[in-house]
Design an enzyme around this catalytic site. Structure first.
Site, PDB file in Angstrom:
ATOM      1  N   CYS A 236       0.863  -1.186   0.000  1.00 30.94           N
ATOM      2  CA  CYS A 236       0.000   0.000   0.000  1.00 30.94           C
ATOM      3  C   CYS A 236       0.897   1.234   0.000  1.00 30.94           C
ATOM      4  CB  CYS A 236      -0.969  -0.026   1.168  1.00 30.94           C
ATOM      5  SG  CYS A 236      -0.210  -0.120   2.805  1.00 30.94           S
ATOM      6  N   ARG A 241      -2.301  -0.833   5.421  1.00 31.89           N
ATOM      7  CA  ARG A 241      -3.475  -1.364   4.733  1.00 31.89           C
ATOM      8  C   ARG A 241      -3.164  -2.722   4.095  1.00 31.89           C
ATOM      9  NH1 ARG A 241      -4.883   3.760   1.047  1.00 31.89           N
ATOM     10  NH2 ARG A 241      -2.627   4.042   1.284  1.00 31.89           N
TER      11      ARG A 241
END
Length: 280
Positions: A236, A241
């Site tokens: 990410c 994430r």
């Protein structure tokens, strides 16, 4: 089809174990100020930036420092660590990956974020927990679940599947970083060539609980991430994430050969001599 591993606990389970001294509930939020506003009673709060990151290098804590931090907060190797946080548990999932990296397998994620606990009208507290210092031993790091830039660069030729879990605007190159994190962006926008775009939050329902195993497998198969059984690396912006997606693929779907590239776009987008793609 059930999940591959028993790594989730429901809010009912958490409520039933609030007085269990063998359980350490830990809150890690994207917005660390939320913990002081009210948390699950007895929950230990970690600030993902101030507590869990190296103060000098752009990296997380080394094994010794991580062990000292856990022990100072009263977390031992004998404890079951139960993690939760805001915004679909993204930093909670990152911390889960962190625990697994340093060899603590007795860790769970609440199936639903702090918003779910609050929406259910459950008890919260502003009191800080008090635990005696404990001993927390770590391993040197499980490199089977962490990818580095040289390995990611090698994927351009070796068939490993990359999954970019950022927003479509970050993937396309329209945005270099997500709104509010411009200071942690890269010089170039775009994505690593060949990466599939599967925004991380597509793995959860509206209340932040995870979609069923069948739904998740269909999602990542249709996007080409699980195609042909090849290894997968998720990335990410800074690896938080993508740790959530690692959790889905590795823990919920049971795919062993999945790694999280925590250097992610902040590293790749600033490197000289590596290719990028844009779709804007």
């Amino acid at each position: 089809m059930s999940y591959a591993k028993d790594v989730l606990v429901e809010t009912d389970w958490v409520a039933d174990h609030l007085g269990d001294d063998s359980v350490r509930i830990v809150e890690v939020d994207e917005n660390p100020a939320l913990y002081a506003e009210g948390h699950i009673p007895g929950a230990i709060g970690f600030d993902w930036r101030e507590d869990l990151q190296d103060p000098v290098r752009r990296d997380f804590l080394g094994a010794e420092d991580f062990g000292e931090l856990m022990g100072s907060r009263g977390i031992s190797n004998d404890d079951t660590v139960v993690l939760y946080g805001d915004r679909n548990n993204w930093f909670a999932a990152y911390t889960y990956w962190y625990f697994r990296y340093y060899g603590h397998d007795n860790v769970r994620l609440v199936n639903g974020p702090r918003e779910k606990w609050i929406a259910e009208g459950r008890e919260t507290s502003t009191e800080l927990p008090s635990h005696d210092a404990a001993s927390f031993e770590t391993s040197e790091g499980d490199e089977a679940i962490r990818a580095y830039r040289d390995e990611v660069e090698a994927t351009l030729d070796n068939g490993t599947h990359l999954v970019d879990v950022r927003s479509p605007q970050e993937f396309s190159g329209e945005l270099i970083a997500m709104p509010g994190y411009e200071q942690e962006g890269a010089q170039r926008g775009g994505h690593i060539p060949g990466a599939a775009s599967v925004p991380w939050a597509q793995a959860v329902n509206e209340d932040g609980t995870f979609k069923s195993a069948d739904e998740l497998r269909q999602l990542y198969t249709e996007k080409g991430v699980l195609a042909e059984g090849e290894p997968v690396i998720s990335y990410c912006r800074i690896g938080e994430r993508s740790a959530h997606t690692w959790f889905v693929l590795h823990e919920l779907l049971g795919k062993d050969d999945v790694k999280n590239y925590d250097g992610s776009w902040t590293e790749w987008g600033n490197m000289v001599g590596v290719p990028i793609e844009k779709s804007v």
